[in-house]
Structure formats: structure tokens, C-alpha cells
Motif scaffolding. Structure first.
Motif, PDB file in Angstrom:
ATOM      1  N   GLN A  20       0.846  -1.147  -0.077  1.00 31.85           N
ATOM      2  CA  GLN A  20      -0.100  -0.171   0.044  1.00 31.85           C
ATOM      3  C   GLN A  20       0.879   1.111   0.153  1.00 31.85           C
ATOM      4  N   ASP A  21       0.492   2.303  -0.618  1.00 30.30           N
ATOM      5  CA  ASP A  21       1.134   3.604  -0.535  1.00 30.30           C
ATOM      6  C   ASP A  21       1.512   3.980   0.826  1.00 30.30           C
ATOM      7  N   TYR A  22       0.561   3.988   1.736  1.00 32.89           N
ATOM      8  CA  TYR A  22       0.838   4.340   3.091  1.00 32.89           C
ATOM      9  C   TYR A  22       1.962   3.509   3.878  1.00 32.89           C
ATOM     10  N   LEU A  23       2.180   2.149   3.244  1.00 34.31           N
ATOM     11  CA  LEU A  23       3.472   1.515   3.824  1.00 34.31           C
ATOM     12  C   LEU A  23       4.664   1.779   3.533  1.00 34.31           C
ATOM     13  N   HIS A  24       4.769   2.679   2.647  1.00 34.31           N
ATOM     14  CA  HIS A  24       6.157   3.281   2.042  1.00 34.31           C
ATOM     15  C   HIS A  24       7.017   4.204   3.023  1.00 34.31           C
ATOM     16  N   ALA A  25       8.025   3.823   3.346  1.00 38.26           N
ATOM     17  CA  ALA A  25       8.751   4.678   4.265  1.00 38.26           C
ATOM     18  C   ALA A  25       8.836   6.243   3.960  1.00 38.26           C
ATOM     19  N   GLY A  26       8.949   6.375   2.715  1.00 33.06           N
ATOM     20  CA  GLY A  26       8.954   7.827   2.521  1.00 33.06           C
ATOM     21  C   GLY A  26       7.545   8.538   2.668  1.00 33.06           C
ATOM     22  N   ASN A  27       6.577   8.076   2.901  1.00 35.12           N
ATOM     23  CA  ASN A  27       5.453   8.681   3.298  1.00 35.12           C
ATOM     24  C   ASN A  27       5.451   9.193   4.642  1.00 35.12           C
ATOM     25  N   CYS A  28       6.375   8.767   5.531  1.00 33.50           N
ATOM     26  CA  CYS A  28       6.376   9.018   6.893  1.00 33.50           C
ATOM     27  C   CYS A  28       7.432  10.411   7.224  1.00 33.50           C
ATOM     28  N   SER A  29       7.199  11.257   7.890  1.00 32.80           N
ATOM     29  CA  SER A  29       7.995  12.353   8.037  1.00 32.80           C
ATOM     30  C   SER A  29       9.153  11.874   8.800  1.00 32.80           C
ATOM     31  N   PRO A  30      10.597  12.237   8.415  1.00 38.86           N
ATOM     32  CA  PRO A  30      11.862  11.983   8.882  1.00 38.86           C
ATOM     33  C   PRO A  30      11.977  12.391  10.285  1.00 38.86           C
ATOM     34  N   PRO A  31      12.549  11.429  11.094  1.00 44.21           N
ATOM     35  CA  PRO A  31      12.884  11.854  12.488  1.00 44.21           C
ATOM     36  C   PRO A  31      13.363  13.314  12.883  1.00 44.21           C
ATOM     37  N   SER A  32      14.182  14.114  12.011  1.00 47.27           N
ATOM     38  CA  SER A  32      14.608  15.196  11.901  1.00 47.27           C
ATOM     39  C   SER A  32      13.697  16.318  12.046  1.00 47.27           C
ATOM     40  N   THR A  33      12.295  15.915  11.474  1.00 48.86           N
ATOM     41  CA  THR A  33      11.216  16.917  11.710  1.00 48.86           C
ATOM     42  C   THR A  33      10.453  16.758  12.888  1.00 48.86           C
ATOM     43  N   TRP A  34      10.814  15.878  13.706  1.00 42.49           N
ATOM     44  CA  TRP A  34       9.947  15.802  14.979  1.00 42.49           C
ATOM     45  C   TRP A  34      10.130  16.605  16.019  1.00 42.49           C
ATOM     46  N   ARG A  35       9.525  17.568  16.193  1.00 45.10           N
ATOM     47  CA  ARG A  35       9.846  18.632  17.187  1.00 45.10           C
ATOM     48  C   ARG A  35       8.771  18.905  18.142  1.00 45.10           C
TER      49      ARG A  35
END
Length: 125
Positions: free
Chosen positions: A110-125
Motif C-alpha cells: 500500500q502507498d501508506y506502507l512506503h517509508a517515504g510517506n512518513c516524516s523523517p525523525p529530523s522533523t519531529w519537534r
């Protein structure tokens, strides 16, 4: 050794009021994971958002609610991946803090299972 990372000033005065609907939406989405394809695509995004909002109120992650919100996001991500790669239907998975077992249908890629669809940890603030 502990390192303090400076960040902008954040006043959590109304954060609990703002966080409540985010947490409720995440919980509602998790509860619908067994029956709704829309819940599958939204579950990881919503649970990560809830965890991030909890973190704003609890920057040191000392509260149980903060810890549980991150655990839930991890469990949801693992459950979605397992359902996407499983061969047999349904896939029993533990998602939640009360030993809840959810049976997710297999979904295949599924599209939502693609790792690129998750925001990278560097943006977790």
C-alpha cells in the motif's frame, strides 16, 4: 552525560485543550483499523501526531501518557507493516496498552506502507 538542546519557548498553557482532539482522533482511528481501509492509511499519521503533541506538554517524556502514545505509534506502524506483508488473513496483532489484540486484514503493498510517506525523525519537534 546529558545534553540539553535549546529550543524556542513554548508555553503549554492551552496545550492540553489542543491535544485532546488529536489524541481522540488517533484513538478513534486505531479502533477502526480492523474494519476501515481509511483507518489504515490514517492510523500511523494520527498516532504520530498524538505522540508529538504529548511531547510538547512533556518535553522530558516523564509522564506515562507520553510514553504510551509513542508505544501506540510504534505498535500501529508495526501492525500496518505486518498486515501489508502477511500471507494469511486476518493478522492478529497487539495494538494498545491493555493487551488489545486486533485482527487486521492482509492488505498487500500500500502507498501508506512506503517509508517515504512518513516524516523523517529530523522533523519531529
Amino acid at each position: 552525560m546529558t545534553t540539553a538542546v535549546p529550543r524556542h519557548a513554548f508555553h503549554p498553557d492551552n496545550a492540553a485543550v489542543t491535544t485532546a482532539p488529536v489524541v481522540a482522533a488517533a484513538q478513534e482511528t486505531v479502533e477502526g483499523m480492523e474494519t476501515s481501509e481509511d483507518a489504515h492509511s490514517d492510523a500511523l499519521t494520527y498516532t504520530l501526531s498524538a505522540a508529538k503533541w504529548r511531547r510538547l506538554q512533556d518535553p522530558t517524556s516523564d509522564k506515562l501518557e507520553t510514553w504510551e502514545s509513542w508505544v501506540l505509534a510504534i505498535q500501529v506502524g508495526s501492525a500496518l507493516f505486518a498486515a501489508g506483508t502477511a500471507q494469511e488473513d486476518p493478522v492478529p496483532l497487539r495494538v494498545g496498552t491493555l493487551d488489545e489484540v486486533r485482527r487486521l486484514p492482509t492488505t498487500g503493498p500500500q502507498d501508506y506502507l512506503h517509508a517515504g510517506n512518513c516524516s523523517p525523525p529530523s522533523t519531529w519537534r
